[in-house]
Design an enzyme around this catalytic site. Structure first.
Site, PDB file in Angstrom:
ATOM      1  N   THR A 153      47.917  35.834  37.473  1.00 26.93           N
ATOM      2  CA  THR A 153      46.971  34.746  37.727  1.00 26.93           C
ATOM      3  C   THR A 153      46.709  34.001  36.429  1.00 26.93           C
ATOM      4  OG1 THR A 153      45.100  36.255  37.366  1.00 26.93           O
ATOM      5  CG2 THR A 153      45.774  35.868  39.663  1.00 26.93           C
ATOM      6  N   ASN A 205      44.670  31.833  34.024  1.00 24.00           N
ATOM      7  CA  ASN A 205      43.227  31.648  33.847  1.00 24.00           C
ATOM      8  C   ASN A 205      42.881  30.214  33.492  1.00 24.00           C
ATOM      9  OD1 ASN A 205      42.962  34.515  33.996  1.00 24.00           O
ATOM     10  ND2 ASN A 205      43.596  34.596  31.860  1.00 24.00           N
ATOM     11  N   GLU A 260      41.010  31.628  38.457  1.00 25.42           N
ATOM     12  CA  GLU A 260      42.397  31.985  38.173  1.00 25.42           C
ATOM     13  C   GLU A 260      43.277  31.624  39.354  1.00 25.42           C
ATOM     14  OE1 GLU A 260      42.873  36.360  38.300  1.00 25.42           O
ATOM     15  OE2 GLU A 260      40.714  36.501  38.021  1.00 25.42           O
ATOM     16  N   ILE A 275      50.299  31.292  41.594  1.00 31.48           N
ATOM     17  CA  ILE A 275      51.245  30.357  42.189  1.00 31.48           C
ATOM     18  C   ILE A 275      52.245  31.167  43.009  1.00 31.48           C
ATOM     19  CG2 ILE A 275      52.915  28.521  41.721  1.00 31.48           C
ATOM     20  CD1 ILE A 275      51.518  28.078  39.046  1.00 31.48           C
ATOM     21  N   HIS A 281      55.269  31.614  43.785  1.00 31.13           N
ATOM     22  CA  HIS A 281      56.622  31.313  43.308  1.00 31.13           C
ATOM     23  C   HIS A 281      56.960  32.335  42.228  1.00 31.13           C
ATOM     24  CE1 HIS A 281      60.134  28.964  42.163  1.00 31.13           C
ATOM     25  NE2 HIS A 281      59.761  29.109  40.898  1.00 31.13           N
ATOM     26  N   TYR A 318      52.211  30.357  29.214  1.00 32.96           N
ATOM     27  CA  TYR A 318      51.053  30.174  28.332  1.00 32.96           C
ATOM     28  C   TYR A 318      51.271  28.937  27.480  1.00 32.96           C
ATOM     29  CZ  TYR A 318      49.661  34.928  29.600  1.00 32.96           C
ATOM     30  OH  TYR A 318      49.285  36.038  30.284  1.00 32.96           O
ATOM     31  N   LYS A 342      35.010  39.489  47.732  1.00 31.96           N
ATOM     32  CA  LYS A 342      34.540  40.758  48.299  1.00 31.96           C
ATOM     33  C   LYS A 342      34.771  41.884  47.313  1.00 31.96           C
ATOM     34  CE  LYS A 342      37.050  40.451  52.048  1.00 31.96           C
ATOM     35  NZ  LYS A 342      37.649  40.469  53.391  1.00 31.96           N
ATOM     36  N   PHE A 384      36.010  45.932  47.115  1.00 28.12           N
ATOM     37  CA  PHE A 384      36.922  46.774  47.891  1.00 28.12           C
ATOM     38  C   PHE A 384      36.778  48.209  47.425  1.00 28.12           C
ATOM     39  CE2 PHE A 384      38.698  42.520  47.858  1.00 28.12           C
ATOM     40  CZ  PHE A 384      38.995  42.326  49.199  1.00 28.12           C
TER      41      PHE A 384
HETATM   42  C1  LIG Z   1      44.077  35.199  46.124  1.00 26.59           C
HETATM   43  C2  LIG Z   1      43.198  36.102  45.326  1.00 26.59           C
HETATM   44  C3  LIG Z   1      42.105  36.701  45.932  1.00 26.59           C
HETATM   45  C4  LIG Z   1      41.270  37.543  45.207  1.00 26.59           C
HETATM   46  N1  LIG Z   1      40.194  38.124  45.828  1.00 26.59           N
HETATM   47  C5  LIG Z   1      39.386  38.950  45.130  1.00 26.59           C
HETATM   48  C6  LIG Z   1      38.254  39.564  45.774  1.00 26.59           C
HETATM   49  O1  LIG Z   1      37.962  39.360  46.949  1.00 26.59           O
HETATM   50  N2  LIG Z   1      37.482  40.398  45.024  1.00 26.59           N
HETATM   51  C7  LIG Z   1      37.765  40.671  43.706  1.00 26.59           C
HETATM   52  O2  LIG Z   1      37.045  41.441  43.097  1.00 26.59           O
HETATM   53  N3  LIG Z   1      38.802  40.079  43.065  1.00 26.59           N
HETATM   54  C8  LIG Z   1      39.627  39.231  43.755  1.00 26.59           C
HETATM   55  N4  LIG Z   1      40.692  38.639  43.125  1.00 26.59           N
HETATM   56  C9  LIG Z   1      40.807  38.703  41.651  1.00 26.59           C
HETATM   57  C10 LIG Z   1      41.571  39.846  41.121  1.00 26.59           C
HETATM   58  O3  LIG Z   1      40.656  40.879  41.015  1.00 26.59           O
HETATM   59  C11 LIG Z   1      42.053  39.401  39.733  1.00 26.59           C
HETATM   60  O4  LIG Z   1      43.199  38.650  39.877  1.00 26.59           O
HETATM   61  C12 LIG Z   1      42.196  40.561  38.820  1.00 26.59           C
HETATM   62  O5  LIG Z   1      40.911  40.751  38.272  1.00 26.59           O
HETATM   63  C13 LIG Z   1      43.207  40.382  37.723  1.00 26.59           C
HETATM   64  O6  LIG Z   1      42.644  39.668  36.660  1.00 26.59           O
HETATM   65  P1  LIG Z   1      43.455  39.352  35.339  1.00 26.59           P
HETATM   66  O7  LIG Z   1      44.490  38.323  35.675  1.00 26.59           O
HETATM   67  O8  LIG Z   1      42.415  38.803  34.396  1.00 26.59           O
HETATM   68  O9  LIG Z   1      44.072  40.637  34.908  1.00 26.59           O
HETATM   69  C14 LIG Z   1      41.534  37.787  43.830  1.00 26.59           C
HETATM   70  C15 LIG Z   1      42.640  37.176  43.227  1.00 26.59           C
HETATM   71  C16 LIG Z   1      43.468  36.343  43.938  1.00 26.59           C
HETATM   72  C17 LIG Z   1      44.626  35.709  43.259  1.00 26.59           C
HETATM   73  N1  LIG Z   2      53.459  33.069  39.947  1.00 23.70           N
HETATM   74  C1  LIG Z   2      52.634  33.007  38.889  1.00 23.70           C
HETATM   75  N2  LIG Z   2      51.351  32.560  39.036  1.00 23.70           N
HETATM   76  C2  LIG Z   2      50.526  32.510  37.967  1.00 23.70           C
HETATM   77  N3  LIG Z   2      50.869  32.868  36.701  1.00 23.70           N
HETATM   78  C3  LIG Z   2      52.133  33.304  36.490  1.00 23.70           C
HETATM   79  C4  LIG Z   2      53.049  33.394  37.565  1.00 23.70           C
HETATM   80  N4  LIG Z   2      54.237  33.860  37.074  1.00 23.70           N
HETATM   81  C5  LIG Z   2      54.065  34.043  35.773  1.00 23.70           C
HETATM   82  N5  LIG Z   2      52.797  33.707  35.377  1.00 23.70           N
HETATM   83  C6  LIG Z   2      52.301  33.824  33.995  1.00 23.70           C
HETATM   84  O1  LIG Z   2      51.457  34.954  33.968  1.00 23.70           O
HETATM   85  C7  LIG Z   2      50.210  34.628  33.341  1.00 23.70           C
HETATM   86  C8  LIG Z   2      49.082  35.420  33.975  1.00 23.70           C
HETATM   87  O2  LIG Z   2      49.336  36.797  33.866  1.00 23.70           O
HETATM   88  P1  LIG Z   2      48.200  37.845  34.049  1.00 23.70           P
HETATM   89  O3  LIG Z   2      48.889  39.166  34.153  1.00 23.70           O
HETATM   90  O4  LIG Z   2      47.313  37.437  35.166  1.00 23.70           O
HETATM   91  O5  LIG Z   2      47.431  37.845  32.666  1.00 23.70           O
HETATM   92  P2  LIG Z   2      46.148  37.037  32.138  1.00 23.70           P
HETATM   93  O6  LIG Z   2      45.464  36.445  33.323  1.00 23.70           O
HETATM   94  O7  LIG Z   2      45.349  38.050  31.455  1.00 23.70           O
HETATM   95  O8  LIG Z   2      46.677  35.999  31.201  1.00 23.70           O
HETATM   96  C9  LIG Z   2      50.040  33.155  33.551  1.00 23.70           C
HETATM   97  O9  LIG Z   2      49.246  32.568  32.532  1.00 23.70           O
HETATM   98  C10 LIG Z   2      51.468  32.646  33.495  1.00 23.70           C
HETATM   99  O10 LIG Z   2      51.826  32.353  32.159  1.00 23.70           O
HETATM  100 MG   LIG Z   3      45.318  36.572  35.234  1.00 27.53          MG
END
Ligand SMILES: Cc1cc2nc3c(=O)[nH]c(=O)nc-3n(C[C@H](O)[C@H](O)[C@H](O)COP(=O)(O)O)c2cc1C
Ligand SMILES: Nc1ncnc2c1ncn2[C@@H]1O[C@H](COP(=O)(O)OP(=O)(O)O)[C@@H](O)[C@H]1O
Ligand SMILES: [Mg+2]
Length: 153
Positions: free
Chosen positions: A25, A27, A77, A80, A82, A89, A105, A107
């Site tokens: 995801t 950010n 966050e 995508i 894909h 970055y 929510k 979980f």
């Molecule tokens: C489509 C989608 C739905 C999500 N729904 C929830 C949710 O309902 N509750 C929750 O605590 N986090 C939810 N998340 C967030 C995830 O917990 C989050 O991506 C995770 O904290 C990873 O964070 P990071 O990228 O900073 O590591 C969701 C993320 C996505 C992409």
């Molecule tokens: N399908 C995708 N959707 C979103 N980010 C992606 C995807 N594929 C690769 N990335 C890369 O992964 C990064 C997010 O990785 P993630 O593990 O969530 O770490 P963080 O959120 O701590 O940066 C994005 O910033 C992007 O550079």
């Molecule tokens: Mg992320």
């Protein structure tokens, strides 16, 4: 609700991660999250996204405090839908948020968070195939980054 899409362009910043993410995801910067329109509630949204001048893909966005992770800071966050060859970055992410899926929510297991996200992805894919949403893929918002930016002209 019958909102027009919320368009944003951000530079993808990295690494506030606790550990291995369940889904990649990208950010959104803090200043964007802190200045979202007041009528945007927390929850899960869907829409379109592209990186730089690349193809426009379906996406899902999560806005809020991620109750499962008990975050102290509100985050936004986007995942995508894909598979990219490498991370992006520092690149420009173009995002058009078009609709709302559900509230955030908590979980009782990581597996149930993952299957909720999988469900969101399937639902987003389906809804984005509606003609009213499909046409946004070709919106000028995504086109401008494909052509050379001509210094205000
Ligand atoms: C489509 C989608 C739905 C999500 N729904 C929830 C949710 O309902 N509750 C929750 O605590 N986090 C939810 N998340 C967030 C995830 O917990 C989050 O991506 C995770 O904290 C990873 O964070 P990071 O990228 O900073 O590591 C969701 C993320 C996505 C992409
Ligand atoms: N399908 C995708 N959707 C979103 N980010 C992606 C995807 N594929 C690769 N990335 C890369 O992964 C990064 C997010 O990785 P993630 O593990 O969530 O770490 P963080 O959120 O701590 O940066 C994005 O910033 C992007 O550079
Ligand atoms: Mg992320």
């Amino acid at each position: 609700v019958n909102h027009s899409p919320l368009f944003c362009k951000i530079i993808v910043s990295g690494l506030i991660s606790h550990f291995q993410s369940v889904y990649f995801t990208a950010n959104f910067p803090e200043q964007i999250v802190d200045n979202l329109p007041a009528d945007i509630s927390t929850g899960i949204y869907y829409g379109w996204a592209s990186v730089g001048s690349g193809d426009v893909h379906k996406m899902v966005v999560s806005i809020g405090w991620n109750p499962y992770y008990k975050n102290m800071k509100k985050s936004m966050e986007t995942h995508i839908i894909h598979t990219f060859e490498e991370d992006f970055y520092g690149e420009i992410l173009n995002v058009a948020i078009v609709g709302y899926l559900r509230p955030e929510k908590n979980f009782d297991s990581l597996e149930s968070l993952i299957s909720a996200i999988q469900g969101d992805i399937e639902e987003a894919k389906k809804r984005l195939d509606l003609p009213e949403h499909l046409k946004l893929k070709d919106d000028n918002f995504f086109q401008v980054s494909k052509s050379k930016i001509m210094n205000g002209h």
